[in-house]
Design an enzyme around this catalytic site. Structure first.
Site, PDB file in Angstrom:
ATOM      1  N   CYS A   1      12.360  10.569 -13.915  1.00  0.00           N
ATOM      2  CA  CYS A   1      13.796  10.818 -13.356  1.00  0.00           C
ATOM      3  C   CYS A   1      14.713  10.988 -14.413  1.00  0.00           C
ATOM      4  O   CYS A   1      14.537  10.915 -15.416  1.00  0.00           O
ATOM      5  CB  CYS A   1      13.876   9.180 -12.889  1.00  0.00           C
ATOM      6  SG  CYS A   1      13.761   8.158 -14.212  1.00  0.00           S
TER       7      CYS A   1
ATOM      8  N   GLY B   1      -0.293  -9.351 -16.236  1.00  0.00           N
ATOM      9  CA  GLY B   1      -0.919 -10.823 -16.339  1.00  0.00           C
ATOM     10  C   GLY B   1      -1.799 -10.518 -17.414  1.00  0.00           C
ATOM     11  O   GLY B   1      -1.281 -10.439 -18.525  1.00  0.00           O
TER      12      GLY B   1
END
Length: 265
Positions: A105, A245
Site C-alpha cells: 500500500c 496466538g
C-alpha cells in the site's frame, strides 16, 4: 509536524446518522534529495524522515552503510530530506531504470528485483525460541499508538535478543520497514542482528528489504506470497507467517526457530 488531524464526519449506527468528530492520519509527499539532486518523492507520514531515507537507500543498495553518509538533514516541516553521501552509482541508476511499482500500500517504488539481488546468502547463526517470538508479536499488535487512534497505518518492529525493540509506523508497509531499519542505524544498532516483525503480508519486495539489510528472520501475522517465499529461500531468510496466538507457519530455513521441546538445546 502533527500527523494526526481532527475532522467532522457523519456516523451511521443502527440505521441512525449523527455528527461526530474523528481522527485521521496525515499523508504527505516527502521528497528525498541526494547529493543535491531530487531522487524520489514518496507518499508517507511526514515523520522520521532521516530514518526513512537511510533505510530506503540501504534497501536499494545506493549506500552501503551509514558510514557513507556525510550530511543528513530534515527540512520544510518534514517534507524534505537532504543527504550528502558516497553512493553506488549503478544502484541509483537501477532505481531510475527499473522503477517496479510494488504491491505494498502507498505505491512504493523499488529498483531491486527479487532473486536478481547480488547479496550473499544469509548465514546468520541467530536462533530463537518460537514462544519468545510469539510473545513479542502479541505485544507488537497491542502497542501501536497511531493504529489505535486512526486504524490507518502499518507497523514494523526490529526485535533484538536482549529484548530491545525499535518501532516505526507509516501508511505504507514498505515505508515502515525502511524507517525502522534507518532508526536502528541512528540508534547504533545493526538490523542484521535483529528479527523483523511486520504488520502486512510478506510479498517479495518486503522480503527483499530484509535481504538487503541482512536480517535473518522475518515474521508477520499474515501470509506470504509465493515469490516472497522463493526470495526468502534463495537468500537464506527464515520466513514466518500467520504468527498468531501460540502458532506460526515457518516457510523457509526453520532451524533458526526453536520449538518448545528443544528450548534447552
Amino acid at each position: 509536524m502533527d500527523v494526526l488531524k481532527q475532522i467532522n464526519i457523519t456516523r451511521l449506527e443502527d440505521g441512525v446518522k449523527y455528527p461526530k468528530e474523528d481522527i485521521v492520519i496525515l499523508e504527505s509527499r516527502v521528497s528525498f534529495y541526494l547529493n543535491g539532486e531530487k531522487i524520489i518523492s514518496t507518499m508517507c507520514i511526514p515523520q522520521d524522515g532521516d530514518a526513512h531515507m537511510i533505510g530506503f537507500l540501504l534497501s536499494e543498495g545506493v549506500i552501503e552503510g551509514v558510514g557513507d553518509i556525510e550530511h543528513l538533514e530534515v527540512l520544510n516541516r518534514g517534507l524534505e530530506v537532504r543527504m550528502q553521501a558516497k553512493i553506488q552509482e549503478q544502484n541509483l541508476k537501477n532505481l531510475y531504470k527499473e522503477k517496479t511499482l510494488v504491491s505494498g500500500c502507498g505505491g512504493g517504488i523499488t529498483g531491486q528485483a527479487g532473486n536478481e539481488m547480488q547479496v550473499e546468502f544469509n548465514t546468520s547463526a541467530l536462533c530463537v525460541s518460537g514462544r519468545w517470538v510469539l510473545e513479542h508479536v502479541r505485544k507488537f499488535y497491542q502497542e501501536s499508538e497511531l493504529y489505535l487512534q486512526t486504524g490507518c497505518v502499518h507497523k514494523a518492529m526490529l526485535l533484538f535478543s536482549d529484548d530491545e525493540t525499535l518501532f516505526s509506523e507509516d501508511i505504507g508497509r514498505h515505508n515502515a520497514i525502511d524507517k525502522v531499519c534507518g532508526r536502528a542505524w541512528l540508534n547504533h544498532k545493526n538490523p542484521s542482528e535483529g528479527i523483523l516483525v511486520v504488520s502486512g503480508r510478506l510479498s517479495s519486495e518486503m522480503v527483499s528489504k530484509a535481504v538487503m539489510h541482512h536480517i535473518p528472520i522475518v515474521v508477520s501475522r499474515t501470509a506470504p506470497t509465493f515469490l516472497g517465499v522463493k526470495t526468502a529461500q534463495t537468500h537464506g531468510i527464515t520466513l514466518c507467517g500467520f504468527a498468531r496466538g501460540k502458532n506460526m507457519n515457518i516457510y523457509t530455513h526453520p532451524s533458526r526457530i526453536k520449538s518448545d521441546d528443544n528450548l534447552s538445546s
